[in-house]
Enzyme design. Structure first.
Site, PDB file in Angstrom:
ATOM      1  N   ARG A 145      12.268 -68.189   7.505  1.00 40.00           N
ATOM      2  CA  ARG A 145      11.801 -68.821   8.432  1.00 40.00           C
ATOM      3  C   ARG A 145      13.643 -68.078  10.021  1.00 40.00           C
ATOM      4  O   ARG A 145      14.087 -67.586   9.621  1.00 40.00           O
ATOM      5  CB  ARG A 145      12.884 -70.623   8.016  1.00 40.00           C
ATOM      6  CG  ARG A 145      12.340 -71.102   7.191  1.00 40.00           C
ATOM      7  CD  ARG A 145      12.500 -72.351   7.864  1.00 40.00           C
ATOM      8  NE  ARG A 145      11.783 -73.644   6.185  1.00 40.00           N
ATOM      9  CZ  ARG A 145      12.790 -73.673   5.712  1.00 40.00           C
ATOM     10  NH1 ARG A 145      13.717 -73.142   4.392  1.00 40.00           N
ATOM     11  NH2 ARG A 145      11.643 -74.850   4.258  1.00 40.00           N
ATOM     12  N   LYS A 169      16.471 -75.014   5.142  1.00 41.18           N
ATOM     13  CA  LYS A 169      17.044 -76.517   5.534  1.00 41.18           C
ATOM     14  C   LYS A 169      16.877 -77.284   4.367  1.00 41.18           C
ATOM     15  O   LYS A 169      17.503 -77.302   2.756  1.00 41.18           O
ATOM     16  CB  LYS A 169      15.737 -77.050   5.006  1.00 41.18           C
ATOM     17  CG  LYS A 169      14.482 -76.628   6.834  1.00 41.18           C
ATOM     18  CD  LYS A 169      13.289 -77.203   6.777  1.00 41.18           C
ATOM     19  CE  LYS A 169      12.908 -76.288   8.491  1.00 41.18           C
ATOM     20  NZ  LYS A 169      11.255 -77.620   7.943  1.00 41.18           N
ATOM     21  N   HIS A 238       7.314 -67.101  12.974  1.00 40.86           N
ATOM     22  CA  HIS A 238       6.576 -68.477  12.382  1.00 40.86           C
ATOM     23  C   HIS A 238       5.005 -67.835  11.699  1.00 40.86           C
ATOM     24  O   HIS A 238       4.666 -67.948  10.633  1.00 40.86           O
ATOM     25  CB  HIS A 238       6.219 -69.859  12.796  1.00 40.86           C
ATOM     26  CG  HIS A 238       6.899 -70.839  11.953  1.00 40.86           C
ATOM     27  ND1 HIS A 238       7.880 -70.605  12.131  1.00 40.86           N
ATOM     28  CD2 HIS A 238       6.660 -71.907  11.310  1.00 40.86           C
ATOM     29  CE1 HIS A 238       9.048 -71.875  11.668  1.00 40.86           C
ATOM     30  NE2 HIS A 238       7.830 -73.161  10.876  1.00 40.86           N
ATOM     31  N   ARG A 241       6.372 -65.992   8.804  1.00 40.15           N
ATOM     32  CA  ARG A 241       6.312 -65.820   7.546  1.00 40.15           C
ATOM     33  C   ARG A 241       5.101 -67.119   6.981  1.00 40.15           C
ATOM     34  O   ARG A 241       4.339 -67.170   5.410  1.00 40.15           O
ATOM     35  CB  ARG A 241       6.918 -67.437   8.173  1.00 40.15           C
ATOM     36  CG  ARG A 241       7.707 -68.559   7.093  1.00 40.15           C
ATOM     37  CD  ARG A 241       7.958 -69.856   7.652  1.00 40.15           C
ATOM     38  NE  ARG A 241       8.671 -70.851   6.571  1.00 40.15           N
ATOM     39  CZ  ARG A 241       9.515 -70.944   5.241  1.00 40.15           C
ATOM     40  NH1 ARG A 241       9.954 -69.793   4.551  1.00 40.15           N
ATOM     41  NH2 ARG A 241       9.060 -71.888   4.450  1.00 40.15           N
ATOM     42  N   HIS A 264       9.736 -74.689   0.152  1.00 36.92           N
ATOM     43  CA  HIS A 264       9.253 -76.240   0.443  1.00 36.92           C
ATOM     44  C   HIS A 264       9.726 -77.573  -0.450  1.00 36.92           C
ATOM     45  O   HIS A 264       9.696 -76.616  -2.191  1.00 36.92           O
ATOM     46  CB  HIS A 264       7.290 -76.194   0.295  1.00 36.92           C
ATOM     47  CG  HIS A 264       7.198 -75.280   1.535  1.00 36.92           C
ATOM     48  ND1 HIS A 264       6.087 -73.963   2.061  1.00 36.92           N
ATOM     49  CD2 HIS A 264       7.630 -75.157   2.920  1.00 36.92           C
ATOM     50  CE1 HIS A 264       5.541 -74.588   3.160  1.00 36.92           C
ATOM     51  NE2 HIS A 264       7.289 -74.940   3.645  1.00 36.92           N
ATOM     52  N   TYR A 273      -2.154 -73.712   3.009  1.00 37.50           N
ATOM     53  CA  TYR A 273      -2.455 -71.729   2.999  1.00 37.50           C
ATOM     54  C   TYR A 273      -3.475 -72.344   1.586  1.00 37.50           C
ATOM     55  O   TYR A 273      -4.665 -71.206   1.954  1.00 37.50           O
ATOM     56  CB  TYR A 273      -1.173 -71.521   2.622  1.00 37.50           C
ATOM     57  CG  TYR A 273      -0.081 -71.233   2.894  1.00 37.50           C
ATOM     58  CD1 TYR A 273       0.166 -70.565   4.156  1.00 37.50           C
ATOM     59  CD2 TYR A 273       1.139 -72.305   3.187  1.00 37.50           C
ATOM     60  CE1 TYR A 273       0.900 -70.219   5.457  1.00 37.50           C
ATOM     61  CE2 TYR A 273       2.207 -72.456   3.810  1.00 37.50           C
ATOM     62  CZ  TYR A 273       1.969 -71.338   4.991  1.00 37.50           C
ATOM     63  OH  TYR A 273       2.916 -71.540   5.802  1.00 37.50           O
TER      64      TYR A 273
END
Length: 309
Positions: A145, A169, A238, A241, A264, A273
């Protein structure tokens, strides 16, 4: 109406320890609401009704905001009113039952493998481009990210083991593999970094003044790289990524592994995806299967085959 809003932002910053970036986002959304309410003749948060907020959502929609952005606005308003209730500056939360318009699921953009190879194989023209290439190689190599690449320190990379320690995150750490090309690009950048960064600076990627690169600078440099090296689409963090995730899934088919690499928490986030992968397969099928091609294409192929015979 500004004083309760200012107090709320201080509450987020000092009591809740939210980042300046998060506080700025809340403040921006709530100021936009307060400006609109003032124009409608409102001067007190206590008097705002559900009807007012439904009208505001309609205004945001007419101004072109998508469902995701409107949902973010409503989330900020709900949280602000929870604070007002706690401070006894409101008697209810008028945003509780307001929902954003449904949004269509937009698939992330993905760059073509050959195009990315062409862009990343380009020769840097100066020391800052050596740094840029190192950043972009790492982003595509490990699916980083924007905030993750900006937050990397020199000690984050194990060049011998080919590993990268990233804080994602929620402050969650993950260990990622680093590809050969990215390691080579790092080896070219680190001696140049030593000439720019002061001894106390930990950041892996620094500006010409020796300070840690900002998010905006990384975005700007990536866009500039794409323009200078002949990309046929706008480059942004992004995109690298998403391209990493899609290309990994196309090659491996291992959704769980891609989930771990991306960091994730929920595999449902990664499943977008699989749609991209199916689109790729569908295009190959349409172009290749004789019963799927358009009639004109099939006739052209048949004529070519006859000539060859």
């Amino acid at each position: 109406m500004s004083r309760p809003l200012d107090d709320f932002i201080r509450h987020l910053s000092s009591e809740k320890r939210h980042s300046p970036r998060t506080c700025d986002s809340y403040q921006r959304d709530l100021i936009r609401l307060s400006v609109w309410l003032t124009r409608q003749g409102h001067g007190d948060w206590l008097r705002i009704t559900r009807h007012d907020l439904r009208r505001y959502v309609a205004v945001l929609s007419r101004e072109g905001l998508d469902g995701r952005s409107i949902a973010r606005h409503l989330s900020a308003i709900r949280r602000f009113y929870r604070y007002l209730l706690r401070e006894q500056l409101a008697t209810d939360n008028p945003a509780l039952d307001i929902r954003a318009p449904k949004r269509g699921r937009r698939l992330p953009g993905v760059a073509d493998v050959d195009q990315l190879n062409h862009l990343l194989d380009a020769t840097p023209d100066d020391p800052l481009e050596v740094r840029d290439l190192s950043m972009f190689e790492l982003m595509y190599s490990s699916g980083l990210r924007l905030a993750e690449v900006a937050g990397l320190d020199v000690g984050s990379v194990d060049r011998v083991g080919g590993e990268l320690r990233v804080v994602g995150k929620g402050g969650k750490e993950r260990l990622l593999p680093v590809g050969r090309k990215a390691l080579q690009a790092l080896e070219a950048w680190l001696p140049l970094r030593a000439g720019l960064a002061p001894e106390h600076e930990k950041a892996l990627f620094v500006s010409r003044r020796g300070s840690r690169l900002s998010h905006r600078s990384i975005q700007s440099r990536l866009s500039r790289w794409g323009l200078a090296k002949g990309a046929d689409q706008r480059l942004h963090p992004h995109l690298l990524r998403h391209s990493f995730a899609s290309h990994m899934l196309e090659s491996s088919g291992d959704l769980r592994a891609v989930q771990e690499l991306l960091g994730h928490a929920d595999i449902a986030t990664t499943q977008v995806y699989t749609h991209l992968d199916f689109q790729h397969l569908a295009r190959v099928y349409d172009q290749s299967h004789p019963r799927a091609r358009r009639r004109g294409e099939a006739l052209a192929t048949g004529t070519t085959l006859k000539k060859q015979e």
